[in-house]
Motif scaffolding. Structure first.
Motif, PDB file in Angstrom:
ATOM      1  N   ARG A   1       0.802  -1.224   0.000  1.00 32.61           N
ATOM      2  CA  ARG A   1       0.000   0.000   0.000  1.00 32.61           C
ATOM      3  C   ARG A   1       0.834   1.273   0.000  1.00 32.61           C
ATOM      4  O   ARG A   1       0.377   2.322  -0.467  1.00 32.61           O
ATOM      5  N   ASN A   2       2.064   1.203   0.506  1.00 25.42           N
ATOM      6  CA  ASN A   2       2.860   2.415   0.693  1.00 25.42           C
ATOM      7  C   ASN A   2       3.820   2.703  -0.458  1.00 25.42           C
ATOM      8  O   ASN A   2       4.689   3.577  -0.331  1.00 25.42           O
ATOM      9  N   VAL A   3       3.668   1.967  -1.564  1.00 24.84           N
ATOM     10  CA  VAL A   3       4.533   2.225  -2.719  1.00 24.84           C
ATOM     11  C   VAL A   3       3.676   2.358  -3.977  1.00 24.84           C
ATOM     12  O   VAL A   3       2.486   2.064  -3.971  1.00 24.84           O
ATOM     13  N   SER A   4       4.309   2.781  -5.049  1.00 25.72           N
ATOM     14  CA  SER A   4       3.605   3.052  -6.305  1.00 25.72           C
ATOM     15  C   SER A   4       3.227   1.763  -7.035  1.00 25.72           C
ATOM     16  O   SER A   4       3.642   0.659  -6.653  1.00 25.72           O
ATOM     17  N   ALA A   5       2.459   1.939  -8.103  1.00 21.35           N
ATOM     18  CA  ALA A   5       2.105   0.789  -8.953  1.00 21.35           C
ATOM     19  C   ALA A   5       3.359   0.157  -9.538  1.00 21.35           C
ATOM     20  O   ALA A   5       3.495  -1.079  -9.553  1.00 21.35           O
ATOM     21  N   TYR A   6       4.267   0.999  -9.998  1.00 18.00           N
ATOM     22  CA  TYR A   6       5.524   0.491 -10.571  1.00 18.00           C
ATOM     23  C   TYR A   6       6.297  -0.323  -9.533  1.00 18.00           C
ATOM     24  O   TYR A   6       6.774  -1.423  -9.827  1.00 18.00           O
ATOM     25  N   GLU A   7       6.399   0.201  -8.314  1.00 21.12           N
ATOM     26  CA  GLU A   7       7.176  -0.491  -7.275  1.00 21.12           C
ATOM     27  C   GLU A   7       6.493  -1.798  -6.862  1.00 21.12           C
ATOM     28  O   GLU A   7       7.164  -2.790  -6.550  1.00 21.12           O
ATOM     29  N   ASN A   8       5.163  -1.820  -6.855  1.00 22.76           N
ATOM     30  CA  ASN A   8       4.447  -3.075  -6.586  1.00 22.76           C
ATOM     31  C   ASN A   8       4.842  -4.139  -7.596  1.00 22.76           C
ATOM     32  O   ASN A   8       5.187  -5.270  -7.228  1.00 22.76           O
ATOM     33  N   LEU A   9       4.793  -3.775  -8.872  1.00 27.62           N
ATOM     34  CA  LEU A   9       5.152  -4.732  -9.919  1.00 27.62           C
ATOM     35  C   LEU A   9       6.624  -5.128  -9.824  1.00 27.62           C
ATOM     36  O   LEU A   9       6.971  -6.301 -10.036  1.00 27.62           O
ATOM     37  N   LYS A  10       7.466  -4.186  -9.490  1.00 29.94           N
ATOM     38  CA  LYS A  10       8.894  -4.453  -9.365  1.00 29.94           C
ATOM     39  C   LYS A  10       9.150  -5.493  -8.272  1.00 29.94           C
ATOM     40  O   LYS A  10       9.933  -6.435  -8.449  1.00 29.94           O
ATOM     41  N   ARG A  11       8.491  -5.341  -7.145  1.00 23.93           N
ATOM     42  CA  ARG A  11       8.679  -6.278  -6.033  1.00 23.93           C
ATOM     43  C   ARG A  11       8.156  -7.668  -6.391  1.00 23.93           C
ATOM     44  O   ARG A  11       8.786  -8.675  -6.074  1.00 23.93           O
ATOM     45  N   TYR A  12       6.990  -7.722  -7.019  1.00 23.13           N
ATOM     46  CA  TYR A  12       6.440  -9.030  -7.396  1.00 23.13           C
ATOM     47  C   TYR A  12       7.245  -9.686  -8.513  1.00 23.13           C
ATOM     48  O   TYR A  12       7.257 -10.908  -8.643  1.00 23.13           O
ATOM     49  N   SER A  13       7.924  -8.881  -9.315  1.00 18.90           N
ATOM     50  CA  SER A  13       8.707  -9.450 -10.412  1.00 18.90           C
ATOM     51  C   SER A  13       9.865 -10.305  -9.898  1.00 18.90           C
ATOM     52  O   SER A  13      10.370 -11.184 -10.607  1.00 18.90           O
ATOM     53  N   ILE A  14      10.291 -10.075  -8.660  1.00 22.12           N
ATOM     54  CA  ILE A  14      11.330 -10.919  -8.048  1.00 22.12           C
ATOM     55  C   ILE A  14      10.826 -12.351  -7.925  1.00 22.12           C
ATOM     56  O   ILE A  14      11.579 -13.314  -8.119  1.00 22.12           O
ATOM     57  N   LEU A  15       9.521 -12.499  -7.643  1.00 17.56           N
ATOM     58  CA  LEU A  15       8.926 -13.834  -7.502  1.00 17.56           C
ATOM     59  C   LEU A  15       8.558 -14.438  -8.852  1.00 17.56           C
ATOM     60  O   LEU A  15       8.802 -15.613  -9.110  1.00 17.56           O
ATOM     61  N   PHE A  16       7.941 -13.627  -9.704  1.00 20.53           N
ATOM     62  CA  PHE A  16       7.363 -14.150 -10.941  1.00 20.53           C
ATOM     63  C   PHE A  16       8.240 -13.929 -12.172  1.00 20.53           C
ATOM     64  O   PHE A  16       7.947 -14.460 -13.242  1.00 20.53           O
ATOM     65  N   GLY A  17       9.275 -13.160 -12.016  1.00 11.12           N
ATOM     66  CA  GLY A  17      10.071 -12.818 -13.187  1.00 11.12           C
ATOM     67  C   GLY A  17       9.463 -11.626 -13.897  1.00 11.12           C
ATOM     68  O   GLY A  17       8.287 -11.317 -13.750  1.00 11.12           O
ATOM     69  N   GLY A  18      10.255 -10.911 -14.639  1.00 15.64           N
ATOM     70  CA  GLY A  18       9.742  -9.744 -15.358  1.00 15.64           C
ATOM     71  C   GLY A  18      10.779  -8.660 -15.436  1.00 15.64           C
ATOM     72  O   GLY A  18      11.364  -8.274 -14.423  1.00 15.64           O
ATOM     73  N   THR A  19      11.026  -8.176 -16.616  1.00 12.20           N
ATOM     74  CA  THR A  19      12.010  -7.122 -16.834  1.00 12.20           C
ATOM     75  C   THR A  19      11.367  -5.756 -16.605  1.00 12.20           C
ATOM     76  O   THR A  19      10.135  -5.633 -16.524  1.00 12.20           O
TER      77      THR A  19
ATOM     78  N   GLU B   1       9.016  -5.029 -19.360  1.00 11.93           N
ATOM     79  CA  GLU B   1       7.733  -5.722 -19.232  1.00 11.93           C
ATOM     80  C   GLU B   1       6.840  -5.013 -18.219  1.00 11.93           C
ATOM     81  O   GLU B   1       5.628  -4.872 -18.425  1.00 11.93           O
ATOM     82  N   ILE B   2       7.430  -4.554 -17.118  1.00  7.58           N
ATOM     83  CA  ILE B   2       6.662  -3.849 -16.095  1.00  7.58           C
ATOM     84  C   ILE B   2       6.018  -2.597 -16.676  1.00  7.58           C
ATOM     85  O   ILE B   2       4.835  -2.324 -16.445  1.00  7.58           O
ATOM     86  N   LYS B   3       6.764  -1.845 -17.454  1.00  8.15           N
ATOM     87  CA  LYS B   3       6.232  -0.631 -18.076  1.00  8.15           C
ATOM     88  C   LYS B   3       5.121  -0.959 -19.068  1.00  8.15           C
ATOM     89  O   LYS B   3       4.118  -0.247 -19.169  1.00  8.15           O
ATOM     90  N   GLU B   4       5.297  -2.078 -19.794  1.00  8.54           N
ATOM     91  CA  GLU B   4       4.268  -2.498 -20.751  1.00  8.54           C
ATOM     92  C   GLU B   4       2.983  -2.890 -20.022  1.00  8.54           C
ATOM     93  O   GLU B   4       1.879  -2.547 -20.463  1.00  8.54           O
ATOM     94  N   ILE B   5       3.120  -3.588 -18.902  1.00  8.64           N
ATOM     95  CA  ILE B   5       1.950  -4.002 -18.126  1.00  8.64           C
ATOM     96  C   ILE B   5       1.218  -2.777 -17.577  1.00  8.64           C
ATOM     97  O   ILE B   5      -0.019  -2.709 -17.615  1.00  8.64           O
TER      98      ILE B   5
ATOM     99  N   LEU C   1       2.450 -10.656 -14.694  1.00 10.89           N
ATOM    100  CA  LEU C   1       3.892 -10.879 -14.694  1.00 10.89           C
ATOM    101  C   LEU C   1       4.210 -12.310 -15.130  1.00 10.89           C
ATOM    102  O   LEU C   1       3.547 -13.259 -14.706  1.00 10.89           O
ATOM    103  N   GLY C   2       5.210 -12.460 -15.960  1.00 11.78           N
ATOM    104  CA  GLY C   2       5.563 -13.776 -16.477  1.00 11.78           C
ATOM    105  C   GLY C   2       4.816 -14.147 -17.738  1.00 11.78           C
ATOM    106  O   GLY C   2       4.892 -15.289 -18.194  1.00 11.78           O
ATOM    107  N   ASN C   3       4.040 -13.195 -18.305  1.00 11.49           N
ATOM    108  CA  ASN C   3       3.303 -13.423 -19.560  1.00 11.49           C
ATOM    109  C   ASN C   3       2.422 -14.672 -19.525  1.00 11.49           C
ATOM    110  O   ASN C   3       2.589 -15.600 -20.315  1.00 11.49           O
ATOM    111  N   PRO C   4       1.459 -14.736 -18.608  1.00 13.63           N
ATOM    112  CA  PRO C   4       0.581 -15.916 -18.532  1.00 13.63           C
ATOM    113  C   PRO C   4      -0.294 -16.040 -19.781  1.00 13.63           C
ATOM    114  O   PRO C   4      -0.659 -15.039 -20.399  1.00 13.63           O
ATOM    115  N   GLU C   5      -0.629 -17.274 -20.109  1.00 15.18           N
ATOM    116  CA  GLU C   5      -1.527 -17.530 -21.239  1.00 15.18           C
ATOM    117  C   GLU C   5      -2.986 -17.542 -20.799  1.00 15.18           C
ATOM    118  O   GLU C   5      -3.896 -17.385 -21.616  1.00 15.18           O
ATOM    119  N   ILE C   6      -3.197 -17.765 -19.507  1.00 15.43           N
ATOM    120  CA  ILE C   6      -4.547 -17.805 -18.935  1.00 15.43           C
ATOM    121  C   ILE C   6      -4.594 -16.872 -17.739  1.00 15.43           C
ATOM    122  O   ILE C   6      -3.639 -16.804 -16.958  1.00 15.43           O
TER     123      ILE C   6
END
Length: 299
Positions: free
Chosen positions: A89-107, A110-114, A146-151
């Protein structure tokens, strides 16, 4: 290879003495926006959690991308938002995606595209805790991407949103489906909104899958029609055909159903009676989407 990216056979789950899911056969095709319709407590979330491997079935089989093997590997191709999104809650949308990308992968690219895809690219340093409910839902969808899911599996993604928030989520889903080819399994009890995007429906009631049908099949079932019940269906059919009343129609036992000429009911009745054909029923029928679902779900 199966044409279904999600397929379940006799999927059953109980919690203690309560049977939450009762031998469900679900079929989601690649490219579908599959609307999973049911009342609260019907079993929608339970089915989704089983597909995602968050809980385990009592019996039945799950196939992902045509195979029941290596489900954990296949699940890596699935993004999900079940219940409320877990956000920092205390960080931006970009930072949320950045933190989750450590778990799911993502450059970073890709974060900017999402962020563009879910309409949050211009939120800058605004903290997620200050987002509207619709923005939070879109950020949750972004994390699931994140991780380009197909579903994508989304559990009640528009529940509690105002009309603007609903439109935001709807537009995001359509964009991802069209531009990225993402298949969606979406649960909801908001029928009118789901009908605007769904390509295929599954109707569930009290843990049992009542029916699966395409959007086109639903439209046909809900189409305006004129029902005519007669004493001699063959004679009536020939007479109506001769007088150009049978453009689109169906015959079932003593019932003729016309899908055109609703405004000619009195003329049709007069024609049949004058030709010694007894008419025991002549009734227009207009079943709306909501009426159809309520009927299938049971009152």
């Amino acid at each position: 290879m199966s044409e279904y990216v999600i397929e379940t056979t006799n999927l059953t789950k109980n919690f203690g003495s309560k049977l939450a899911l009762d031998h469900v056969d679900l079929h989601v095709q690649k490219g579908d926006i599959y609307g999973f319709i049911g009342r609260n407590g019907a079993g929608k979330t339970t089915a989704m959690k089983l597909i995602l491997g968050l809980i385990y079935p009592k019996e039945g089989e799950i196939k992902l991308f045509g195979s029941e093997k290596n489900l954990d590997v296949s699940r890596k191709k699935i993004g999900s938002l079940v219940e409320t999104p877990a956000l920092y809650r205390n960080v931006s949308a970009y930072e949320n995606l950045k933190r989750y990308s450590i778990l799911f992968g993502g450059t970073d690219e890709e974060i900017k595209e999402i962020l563009e895809l879910v309409g949050l690219a211009d939120t800058g340093k605004k903290k997620a805790g200050s987002f509207s409910l619709g923005m939070k839902q879109r950020l949750g969808i972004g994390i699931a991407l994140l991780g380009n899911p197909e579903i994508m599996i989304l559990d009640e993604p528009i529940n509690g949103l105002d009309p603007a928030g609903i439109k935001e989520i709807r537009d995001t889903i359509i964009r991802l489906n069209k531009e990225k080819g993402v298949t969606f399994l979406i649960s909801s009890h908001l029928l009118d909104e789901l009908a605007k995007i769904t390509t295929r429906y599954g109707i569930i009631a009290e843990g049992r899958l009542v029916e699966e049908l395409s959007a086109e099949e639903l439209m046909a079932k809900c189409e305006d029609k004129l029902k005519i019940r007669v004493s001699d269906v063959k004679k009536a059919e020939a007479l109506l055909k001769k007088n150009n009343y049978l453009d689109r129609y169906a015959v079932n036992d003593d019932l003729i159903t016309l899908y055109d000429h609703f405004d000619k009911a009195s003329e049709i009745n007069k024609l049949l009676v004058e030709n010694k054909i007894e008419v025991s029923e002549l009734s227009p029928s207009n079943t709306g989407f909501e009426d159809y679902f309520i009927e299938r779900l049971g009152r």
